[in-house]
Design a protein around this motif. Structure first.
Motif, PDB file in Angstrom:
ATOM      1  N   VAL A 175     -13.586  -7.823 -32.655  1.00  0.00           N
ATOM      2  CA  VAL A 175     -12.710  -8.758 -31.951  1.00  0.00           C
ATOM      3  C   VAL A 175     -11.902  -9.559 -32.968  1.00  0.00           C
ATOM      4  O   VAL A 175     -10.683  -9.713 -32.833  1.00  0.00           O
ATOM      5  CB  VAL A 175     -13.520  -9.694 -31.029  1.00  0.00           C
ATOM      6  N   ALA A 176     -12.561 -10.017 -34.020  1.00  0.00           N
ATOM      7  CA  ALA A 176     -11.851 -10.829 -35.022  1.00  0.00           C
ATOM      8  C   ALA A 176     -10.744 -10.015 -35.692  1.00  0.00           C
ATOM      9  O   ALA A 176      -9.591 -10.444 -35.748  1.00  0.00           O
ATOM     10  CB  ALA A 176     -12.849 -11.332 -36.061  1.00  0.00           C
ATOM     11  N   LEU A 177     -11.110  -8.807 -36.162  1.00  0.00           N
ATOM     12  CA  LEU A 177     -10.116  -7.998 -36.870  1.00  0.00           C
ATOM     13  C   LEU A 177      -8.965  -7.607 -35.955  1.00  0.00           C
ATOM     14  O   LEU A 177      -7.790  -7.701 -36.318  1.00  0.00           O
ATOM     15  CB  LEU A 177     -10.781  -6.744 -37.446  1.00  0.00           C
ATOM     16  N   SER A 178      -9.308  -7.172 -34.750  1.00  0.00           N
ATOM     17  CA  SER A 178      -8.266  -6.722 -33.830  1.00  0.00           C
ATOM     18  C   SER A 178      -7.358  -7.890 -33.437  1.00  0.00           C
ATOM     19  O   SER A 178      -6.133  -7.746 -33.399  1.00  0.00           O
ATOM     20  CB  SER A 178      -8.906  -6.113 -32.591  1.00  0.00           C
ATOM     21  N   ALA A 179      -7.954  -9.044 -33.163  1.00  0.00           N
ATOM     22  CA  ALA A 179      -7.160 -10.195 -32.728  1.00  0.00           C
ATOM     23  C   ALA A 179      -6.158 -10.579 -33.815  1.00  0.00           C
ATOM     24  O   ALA A 179      -4.967 -10.768 -33.541  1.00  0.00           O
ATOM     25  CB  ALA A 179      -8.076 -11.359 -32.392  1.00  0.00           C
ATOM     26  N   VAL A 180      -6.653 -10.657 -35.047  1.00  0.00           N
ATOM     27  CA  VAL A 180      -5.770 -11.085 -36.125  1.00  0.00           C
ATOM     28  C   VAL A 180      -4.700 -10.044 -36.398  1.00  0.00           C
ATOM     29  O   VAL A 180      -3.527 -10.367 -36.567  1.00  0.00           O
ATOM     30  CB  VAL A 180      -6.584 -11.382 -37.401  1.00  0.00           C
ATOM     31  N   ALA A 239     -13.261 -11.125 -45.026  1.00  0.00           N
ATOM     32  CA  ALA A 239     -12.300 -10.833 -46.090  1.00  0.00           C
ATOM     33  C   ALA A 239     -11.047 -10.188 -45.507  1.00  0.00           C
ATOM     34  O   ALA A 239      -9.918 -10.553 -45.854  1.00  0.00           O
ATOM     35  CB  ALA A 239     -12.946  -9.910 -47.123  1.00  0.00           C
ATOM     36  N   GLY A 240     -11.238  -9.249 -44.588  1.00  0.00           N
ATOM     37  CA  GLY A 240     -10.115  -8.579 -43.954  1.00  0.00           C
ATOM     38  C   GLY A 240      -9.250  -9.563 -43.179  1.00  0.00           C
ATOM     39  O   GLY A 240      -8.018  -9.528 -43.257  1.00  0.00           O
ATOM     40  N   VAL A 241      -9.893 -10.444 -42.445  1.00  0.00           N
ATOM     41  CA  VAL A 241      -9.173 -11.443 -41.654  1.00  0.00           C
ATOM     42  C   VAL A 241      -8.357 -12.341 -42.588  1.00  0.00           C
ATOM     43  O   VAL A 241      -7.163 -12.602 -42.336  1.00  0.00           O
ATOM     44  CB  VAL A 241     -10.162 -12.261 -40.807  1.00  0.00           C
ATOM     45  N   ALA A 242      -8.982 -12.791 -43.672  1.00  0.00           N
ATOM     46  CA  ALA A 242      -8.285 -13.674 -44.616  1.00  0.00           C
ATOM     47  C   ALA A 242      -7.066 -12.969 -45.192  1.00  0.00           C
ATOM     48  O   ALA A 242      -5.970 -13.531 -45.252  1.00  0.00           O
ATOM     49  CB  ALA A 242      -9.241 -14.093 -45.725  1.00  0.00           C
TER      50      ALA A 242
END
Lengths: 128, 315, 334
Positions: free
Chosen positions: C152-157, C49-52
């Protein structure tokens, strides 16, 4: 088939109770030649009795010539004892009867006699 | 069962302790214990609270490590990983995952045990009856115990360690669980070591006894032999102190009531003199030993650790 | 007779395959997934959800950054940005990335072993046929994997979103935690450290709720507060010195101000405010012998290295805590 009842308060060893109950069942005709005795596991399930105790009782009965194990199948009644009548006719019974009469004449009551019999029996049958 | 007892060698002894000791902080929970438990035995582990029963079971189940000495199961030291698969353990509170269903709990057994016997586990559960879809948290005490036992027997253990399996169960469940335990142990030929406070249960369910007091072994061996080694003697109290005919034996404990003298003795030969000698009950022997810490411990020939094994190696 | 036999095998057949879902996970991995699936899924879903959300915000910001006001000066862009809703969008994003390590420690790390200790199920699991070592390895590896994926996903985005606006977000001061700790490798290191601390707290206090509270306190006070004073310690800032007449040197593009000084002829440093409030600052400076103004700053090109060094420090602490904890769990009495 028979079901065993183990009386934990009787003070009598559990395997002897089984031996006794099988003998009684044979005398009463509840068990006949060829009948199967319950497996140690099923006795255990119903009475929570240690299976080795049941097996010990069955070995004792085998010793007495009353049952025979058939490997992989179970334990079966091989012979019905014919001793019941001969025991009643034996001279021992007469002697005991005589003794009881004398005890009665000497004024001993029921409990006295029981105490004496128990004591005398313990002397000669120490492990029972 | 009796006929399928494994042959000699390391497998003859389900458990063997040599100088086993466990210290928590400064307190020794178990000290200098040496005994053997023959394979196929159903052994009661008795003693007061804090005597070391749970510690011994924990050591065998690898939940804790010995401070001194060693413990081996079927000839393999408990420190070896392979003993895990051969032995099952049931803690007193029978921990299970409350949010798992019964089916998932059995699946856990299948996933974590290479020798898992699904048929055995499901038979035990279904004869409860315990519904497969129910959550463990909603089960009654008896059903939980049944599930825990199903998990233990499904593992097909050679040795089953039980910490107070019947405690906190209602009488009906107690009877059912005890019967289940005995029947499954008989069918699978499992060696059982169970701690219990119910001496009546121990007397009917167990053929061997291991009594501990204050972290040390007091009695070990076949119950028949242990009882046969003792006599309860009663007679008239005529001289001060222990009568000489009785003093020849090892007196575990004695007391006088008025003119009656009663003693629990460990026989050294036949009892002579004008004494009424009867075989004591398990309870009488056990209480005698627990009450008299001065009496030397008794281990029957079966239960004693001998050096035959090392002899073989040397020869 | 034959009927019972048939139903018997029939039951077995349906039991073996049929209604049961396929076994994707096996052995200990299945148990760990089954036991912690709610926490694992919650972490993964919240991350998704955060990534989106960040991807959506990035699309909106991109248009602004590409075309803020053709020909506008940099200062104007900064003003526009600060007054726009984009600034607060970045702040929300940074807050989300900051929360992740806390959440991982509190909801994943603390209950991981404390739950089993509290319920006694550790005794159940470690007396099956698998060793305690194996159980620990799979369990910690699974939690670390989920932590790694999420962070990794949150930081990358977030980093991808933040980079084009690095001189605008937080007015370009990337040495603050709100930027430094939320981009690059830092959120990953923070999350792993919190996970290790959570596990350690759980092992230590053996209760889930107190362990969660301890982990939260650590994340909040140590990583949120104490760390603020430690973050820049290992690094040497760059220095620009100006003759005093030219005033304070300006911070180079993309750089982050670290400190300002005034310097006397002997090279002695004085506070940058020296003589600032005097009636005659020039006389005061002459009296004090101050001849130059100095700026200490970190160049934007230093940021990457600094983050990796700090992440390395945090990871070393993580490995130390995890090693001690796991070594202790492997040996302790249950």
């Amino acid at each position: 088939m028979v079901e065993f009842r183990i009386d934990r308060q009787s003070g009598m060893a559990a395997y002897l109770q089984i031996v006794q109950q099988v003998q009684e069942a044979l005398r009463l005709g509840i068990l006949a030649e060829g009948d199967q005795l319950p497996t140690a596991a099923s006795v255990a399930r119903n009475t929570k009795l240690n299976p080795n105790t049941t097996l010990k009782a069955y070995r004792e009965l085998e010793h007495l010539g009353l049952v025979e194990p058939r490997p992989g199948v179970g334990t079966f009644v091989s012979a019905v004892p014919a001793r019941t009548r001969s025991l009643a006719d034996s001279p021992l019974r007469g002697e005991l009867s005589d003794w009881m009469r004398r005890a009665c004449a000497a004024g001993l009551d029921w409990d006295d006699v029981s105490a004496l019999v128990t004591a005398a029996r313990a002397e000669h049958y120490p492990t029972a | 069962m009796g006929g399928t007892a494994p042959p000699g060698g390391g497998d003859r002894w389900a458990m063997e302790a040599r100088g086993l000791g466990k210290r928590y902080g400064r307190k020794w929970a178990l000290r200098d214990c040496s005994f053997r438990l023959p394979a196929g035995a159903i052994c009661g582990l008795v003693g007061s609270n804090g005597a070391g029963k749970s510690t011994l079971l924990s050591l065998a189940a690898r939940l804790t490590r010995p401070t001194t000495g060693g413990l081996s199961l079927f000839g393999t030291a408990v420190t070896e990983d392979e003993v895990l698969a051969r032995c099952a353990y049931l803690a007193q509170d029978k921990p299970l995952f409350p949010r798992f269903t019964v089916e998932e709990t059995l699946r856990m057994g299948a996933e974590l045990n290479p020798r898992w016997d699904r048929a055995v586990a499901e038979r035990i559960v279904r004869s409860g009856p315990v519904p497969m879809g129910d959550r463990v948290g909603t089960l009654s005490g008896g059903q939980r115990s049944r599930l825990a036992l199903a998990l233990a027997f499904g593992k097909r253990p050679e040795l089953l360690l039980l910490d107070e399996p019947m405690a906190e169960l209602d009488p009906l469940s107690q009877h059912e669980i005890a019967g289940l335990l005995m029947a499954e142990a008989a069918e699978q030929g499992t060696t059982v070591l169970m701690s219990s406070h119910q001496l009546a249960d121990v007397a009917t369910m167990c053929d061997h006894l291991l009594a501990v007091a204050d972290g040390r072994v007091r009695l070990a061996g076949a119950i028949d032999e242990l009882l046969d080694a003792h006599r309860l003697v009663t007679g008239a109290y005529l001289v001060d102190g222990v009568p000489p005919e009785i003093a020849r034996h090892t007196v575990v404990e004695s007391r006088t009531t008025g003119r009656q003298f009663t003693a629990l003795i460990r026989r050294q030969g036949p009892v002579e003199g004008d004494w009424r000698a009867t075989e004591p009950s398990l309870e009488e022997v056990l209480l005698g030993y627990l009450r008299s810490p001065g009496t030397p411990p008794l281990l029957t020939a079966d239960a004693q650790v001998t050096d035959e094994h090392e002899g073989e190696v040397a020869a | 007779m034959s009927a019972t036999v048939t139903t018997g095998t029939g039951n077995e057949a349906t039991g073996e395959g049929g209604k049961q879902p396929p076994r994707v996970l096996r052995g200990m991995a299945w148990l760990v997934w089954r036991q912690h699936r709610v926490a694992f899924l919650a972490c993964l879903l919240l991350t998704a959800a955060g990534v989106a959300n960040m991807l959506w915000e990035r699309a909106a910001t991109r248009d602004f950054l590409k075309n803020p006001r053709p020909g506008a000066l940099a200062v104007d862009v900064a003003g526009l940005f600060a007054n726009s809703s984009y600034d607060s969008a970045y702040q929300d994003g940074a807050w989300l990335v900051t929360c992740l390590p806390l959440a991982v420690g509190v909801f994943l790390g603390a209950p991981l072993i404390a739950g089993d200790l509290e319920r006694g199920t550790l005794k159940l699991v470690t007396t099956q046929s698998m060793t305690r070592r194996h159980w620990l390895t799979v369990k910690v590896a699974a939690a670390a994997l989920v932590t790694l994926v999420c962070s990794v996903a949150l930081s990358a985005v977030y980093t991808w979103w933040w980079r084009p606006a690095h001189d605008l977000v937080n007015t370009g001061r990337w040495t603050d935690g709100v930027v430094f700790d939320t981009t690059g490798p830092m959120p990953v290191a923070m999350a792993l450290l919190n996970l290790a601390v959570g596990i350690a707290a759980g092992v230590l206090v053996r209760r889930v709720l107190p362990a969660m509270a301890l982990t939260f306190a650590f994340g909040f006070f140590v990583l949120g507060w104490l760390w603020d004073g430690v973050r820049l310690l290992p690094f040497t800032p760059r220095v620009i010195t100006n003759p005093v007449e030219q005033g304070q040197p300006p911070v180079p593009e993309g750089g982050a101000r670290f400190d300002n000084w005034t310097v006397d002829a002997h090279g002695g440093l004085h506070g940058f405010g020296t003589c600032f409030n005097e009636h005659t600052p020039a006389d005061c400076r002459t009296n004090q012998g101050i001849v130059a103004e100095r700026l200490d700053y970190f160049g934007f090109d230093q940021m990457n290295t600094m983050q990796w060094v700090d992440a390395g420090i945090l990871l070393a602490v993580t490995v130390l805590i995890a090693g001690l904890t796991l070594g202790w769990v492997r040996k302790r009495s249950l």
